[in-house]
Write a protein that holds these residues in place. Sequence first.
Motif, PDB file in Angstrom:
ATOM      1  N   PRO A   1       0.820  -1.231   0.000  1.00  0.00           N
ATOM      2  CA  PRO A   1       0.000   0.000   0.000  1.00  0.00           C
ATOM      3  C   PRO A   1       0.843   1.266   0.000  1.00  0.00           C
ATOM      4  N   GLN A   2       0.302   2.328  -0.549  1.00  0.00           N
ATOM      5  CA  GLN A   2       0.918   3.647  -0.413  1.00  0.00           C
ATOM      6  C   GLN A   2      -0.189   4.689  -0.241  1.00  0.00           C
ATOM      7  N   VAL A   3       0.144   5.754   0.496  1.00  0.00           N
ATOM      8  CA  VAL A   3      -0.826   6.829   0.697  1.00  0.00           C
ATOM      9  C   VAL A   3      -0.710   7.788  -0.484  1.00  0.00           C
ATOM     10  N   VAL A   4      -1.762   7.915  -1.258  1.00  0.00           N
ATOM     11  CA  VAL A   4      -1.742   8.797  -2.429  1.00  0.00           C
ATOM     12  C   VAL A   4      -2.032  10.231  -2.005  1.00  0.00           C
ATOM     13  N   GLU A   5      -3.044  10.394  -1.177  1.00  0.00           N
ATOM     14  CA  GLU A   5      -3.458  11.752  -0.794  1.00  0.00           C
ATOM     15  C   GLU A   5      -4.177  11.703   0.541  1.00  0.00           C
ATOM     16  N   VAL A   6      -3.818  12.620   1.418  1.00  0.00           N
ATOM     17  CA  VAL A   6      -4.583  12.801   2.647  1.00  0.00           C
ATOM     18  C   VAL A   6      -5.009  14.262   2.710  1.00  0.00           C
ATOM     19  N   VAL A   7      -6.287  14.493   2.683  1.00  0.00           N
ATOM     20  CA  VAL A   7      -6.780  15.848   2.896  1.00  0.00           C
ATOM     21  C   VAL A   7      -7.282  15.864   4.332  1.00  0.00           C
ATOM     22  N   PRO A   8      -6.650  16.686   5.193  1.00  0.00           N
ATOM     23  CA  PRO A   8      -6.897  16.593   6.628  1.00  0.00           C
ATOM     24  C   PRO A   8      -8.384  16.501   6.968  1.00  0.00           C
ATOM     25  N   LEU A   9      -8.701  15.521   7.747  1.00  0.00           N
ATOM     26  CA  LEU A   9     -10.042  15.246   8.272  1.00  0.00           C
ATOM     27  C   LEU A   9     -11.053  14.818   7.207  1.00  0.00           C
ATOM     28  N   ARG A  10     -10.888  15.238   5.977  1.00  0.00           N
ATOM     29  CA  ARG A  10     -11.949  15.050   5.001  1.00  0.00           C
ATOM     30  C   ARG A  10     -11.803  13.817   4.111  1.00  0.00           C
ATOM     31  N   ALA A  11     -10.591  13.457   3.728  1.00  0.00           N
ATOM     32  CA  ALA A  11     -10.483  12.390   2.720  1.00  0.00           C
ATOM     33  C   ALA A  11      -9.122  11.711   2.768  1.00  0.00           C
ATOM     34  N   ARG A  12      -9.125  10.448   2.322  1.00  0.00           N
ATOM     35  CA  ARG A  12      -7.866   9.719   2.211  1.00  0.00           C
ATOM     36  C   ARG A  12      -7.942   8.786   1.020  1.00  0.00           C
ATOM     37  N   THR A  13      -6.863   8.721   0.255  1.00  0.00           N
ATOM     38  CA  THR A  13      -6.782   7.811  -0.882  1.00  0.00           C
ATOM     39  C   THR A  13      -5.551   6.934  -0.722  1.00  0.00           C
ATOM     40  N   LEU A  14      -5.771   5.631  -0.779  1.00  0.00           N
ATOM     41  CA  LEU A  14      -4.672   4.664  -0.704  1.00  0.00           C
ATOM     42  C   LEU A  14      -4.573   3.942  -2.041  1.00  0.00           C
ATOM     43  N   ARG A  15      -3.366   3.551  -2.417  1.00  0.00           N
ATOM     44  CA  ARG A  15      -3.195   2.758  -3.637  1.00  0.00           C
ATOM     45  C   ARG A  15      -2.455   1.470  -3.283  1.00  0.00           C
TER      46      ARG A  15
ATOM     47  N   ARG B   1     -10.688   4.899  -1.600  1.00  0.00           N
ATOM     48  CA  ARG B   1     -10.930   6.294  -1.206  1.00  0.00           C
ATOM     49  C   ARG B   1     -12.029   6.354  -0.155  1.00  0.00           C
ATOM     50  N   VAL B   2     -11.831   7.223   0.821  1.00  0.00           N
ATOM     51  CA  VAL B   2     -12.850   7.417   1.862  1.00  0.00           C
ATOM     52  C   VAL B   2     -13.050   8.917   2.086  1.00  0.00           C
ATOM     53  N   MET B   3     -14.289   9.316   2.244  1.00  0.00           N
ATOM     54  CA  MET B   3     -14.624  10.691   2.644  1.00  0.00           C
ATOM     55  C   MET B   3     -15.722  10.647   3.701  1.00  0.00           C
ATOM     56  N   GLY B   4     -15.982  11.809   4.332  1.00  0.00           N
ATOM     57  CA  GLY B   4     -17.079  11.904   5.296  1.00  0.00           C
ATOM     58  C   GLY B   4     -16.602  11.790   6.725  1.00  0.00           C
ATOM     59  N   MET B   5     -17.516  11.447   7.607  1.00  0.00           N
ATOM     60  CA  MET B   5     -17.187  11.254   9.022  1.00  0.00           C
ATOM     61  C   MET B   5     -18.213  10.298   9.636  1.00  0.00           C
ATOM     62  N   SER B   6     -18.018   9.953  10.896  1.00  0.00           N
ATOM     63  CA  SER B   6     -18.894   8.988  11.563  1.00  0.00           C
ATOM     64  C   SER B   6     -20.355   9.275  11.259  1.00  0.00           C
ATOM     65  N   GLY B   7     -21.069   8.242  10.842  1.00  0.00           N
ATOM     66  CA  GLY B   7     -22.492   8.394  10.543  1.00  0.00           C
ATOM     67  C   GLY B   7     -22.784   8.699   9.092  1.00  0.00           C
TER      68      GLY B   7
ATOM     69  N   GLU C   1     -14.986   4.147  -1.785  1.00  0.00           N
ATOM     70  CA  GLU C   1     -15.027   3.387  -3.032  1.00  0.00           C
ATOM     71  C   GLU C   1     -13.711   2.660  -3.246  1.00  0.00           C
ATOM     72  N   ALA C   2     -13.839   1.491  -3.879  1.00  0.00           N
ATOM     73  CA  ALA C   2     -12.671   0.717  -4.297  1.00  0.00           C
ATOM     74  C   ALA C   2     -12.738   0.648  -5.803  1.00  0.00           C
ATOM     75  N   ILE C   3     -11.630   0.925  -6.469  1.00  0.00           N
ATOM     76  CA  ILE C   3     -11.631   0.868  -7.928  1.00  0.00           C
ATOM     77  C   ILE C   3     -10.329   0.232  -8.420  1.00  0.00           C
ATOM     78  N   SER C   4     -10.511  -0.728  -9.311  1.00  0.00           N
ATOM     79  CA  SER C   4      -9.349  -1.408  -9.881  1.00  0.00           C
ATOM     80  C   SER C   4      -8.963  -0.711 -11.177  1.00  0.00           C
ATOM     81  N   GLN C   5      -7.710  -0.315 -11.275  1.00  0.00           N
ATOM     82  CA  GLN C   5      -7.259   0.381 -12.492  1.00  0.00           C
ATOM     83  C   GLN C   5      -7.124  -0.592 -13.655  1.00  0.00           C
ATOM     84  N   ASP C   6      -6.736  -1.824 -13.353  1.00  0.00           N
ATOM     85  CA  ASP C   6      -6.505  -2.765 -14.466  1.00  0.00           C
ATOM     86  C   ASP C   6      -7.787  -3.443 -14.934  1.00  0.00           C
TER      87      ASP C   6
END
Lengths: 165, 374
Positions: free
Chosen positions: A117-131, A142-148, A153-158
């Motif tokens: 895994p690698q961290v592609v982008e972390v936008v503080p508190l709001r979003a995170r993208t892992l590859r 990718r994850v966004m939002g907060m509790s509740g 989403e999971a997306i395969s590039q290949d």
Amino acid sequence: MPSQDGMQAQPLNLRQQLLTWGKLLRAVGVAGWVLLSWLGLSLPGWGISLGDPLPEWAKPISVGRQQVRVVEYSQGRDQIRAYGNEAGRVFWIQISSQADLPPDYRDYLGEYQQFPPQVVEVVPLRARTLRFRQGERSAEWRVMGMSGQFQAEAISQDLAPNGLK
Amino acid sequence: MFILLGKLAKPCDGLPWGSLWTKVWSCLWGILALLLMWLGGGCSGQGESTAPPSALIPSPPQLGTESIPMPVRTLGNSRFKLLGLNVGVAGGTAELLLDTGSAGLRILSSAVGPFGLERTTTPSTVTFGDGTQFIGVLARAPFSLGGIQSREPVTLQLIDQVTCVDALVSGCSETLFGQGKPFAGILGTALDERSTDREVFSPLTRLPGNFRSGYILQTGGFNSTQGIFTIGLTAVNTAGFNFRQFPQVGIFPDGTPIWRDEALQAAYTISNTSIQNVLSPTNFDSGSSDIFLNVRLLGAAPFSTATLPPGAEWRAVLEGAFDYRIRVGFPVTPGRDRIFVNGLLNKQLLGMPLFFSADVAFDIERGRVGFRLR
């Protein structure tokens, strides 16, 4: 009088019979609901991951100009939507969750979760993208939002069709 | 400075007449040195990070309003920007992240004073989209902002631990929160219900009198290091703002109205795409360092790039409130023109770039948001 008693006894028997039938029907109904509930509860065991074959009952829809097939289902407090490519394999999963914790990528990435895994982008508190990448194969989580109110989403590039890469 | 002037002037007191001229000269030199020091101090003050830019002029003092400094913090390797605000909780003071996109006061237990604090045993945990997790309990404590005390104790989350939900992959915002770190928690001032703990909502609604009517954020622009936060709306301090109404969707347990602050539809346009003047629900979120679009909500397929590329032109129009445009520069700058396009939420997030371009007023009492483009 006896005849009158007899006359009175017959409707009672009919009522009892109706009551018995009613109880029987109710029992069958309850059993049916129990069975349906059991089937409903057992559905979450049918999780879907990237690379899985899309079920037969997937519906065709268009995403932008691309035609894909999609299935939607609920699992606990999560609403899940999985898209399949032309080969009928899941390449994209969207999760809308009302849970306190964000959806877990291990439930959706399939074999991609074994890739480094690698961290592609972390936008503080709001979003995170892992590859997760290995050679030519990769998937993003990718994850966004907060509790509740999480969205992930999971997306395969290949596996994604050319128009959606 | 006045104390210092008084101390340095003391050698001039009670001098014998014989050495009068020598002493007069030495006094004059001393006064000259003091003047130079005073002027020097004044000039260096302009360069300090806490000085508000000259363009930001607080409204004249009025009954029922208070303006306080609002630090603009530049953070992390990517130099993103977020807003801070100093608050008082149970006698302690701390700088919290000012977040118009979440609801409720969440503060480290180490930053809270002992006065009037009622710690409960009710667990309270919140997790954010980047994996940052606050673990703690619910508590009640008196709250103050700019010296204005809440009418009654507010319900808050007392944070005992800040962690990342996924230990396998590092990279959440736990480095933003803690002792010696930029913030001691989050001040969520959303007008909406946005907490799994229903009794945790904006503490600004607990301020007395007109102070609870609403608040104004004035950042001073992208290069500002300190803006102004004003509590209490009046006809004078909201002059020039264009307001739009939110729908009311319920009430909090104490009777405070819940306003659906993501219901307003802005019209979006992105150059050279199919997205032309497409309406979409929008949230005005100071806790988001950037703009987050969900282009799928705008009828487009996901973009191949995470952010709009340099040269792209983007426009958002909120009818009757603002017409806001960005031409993405090179390099793309967080907080100014970084526009994520493949957002996942059922709304668009207009984050810090909007707050650098406009003064924004949130009307708690009447459920409105107002904009005054800079």
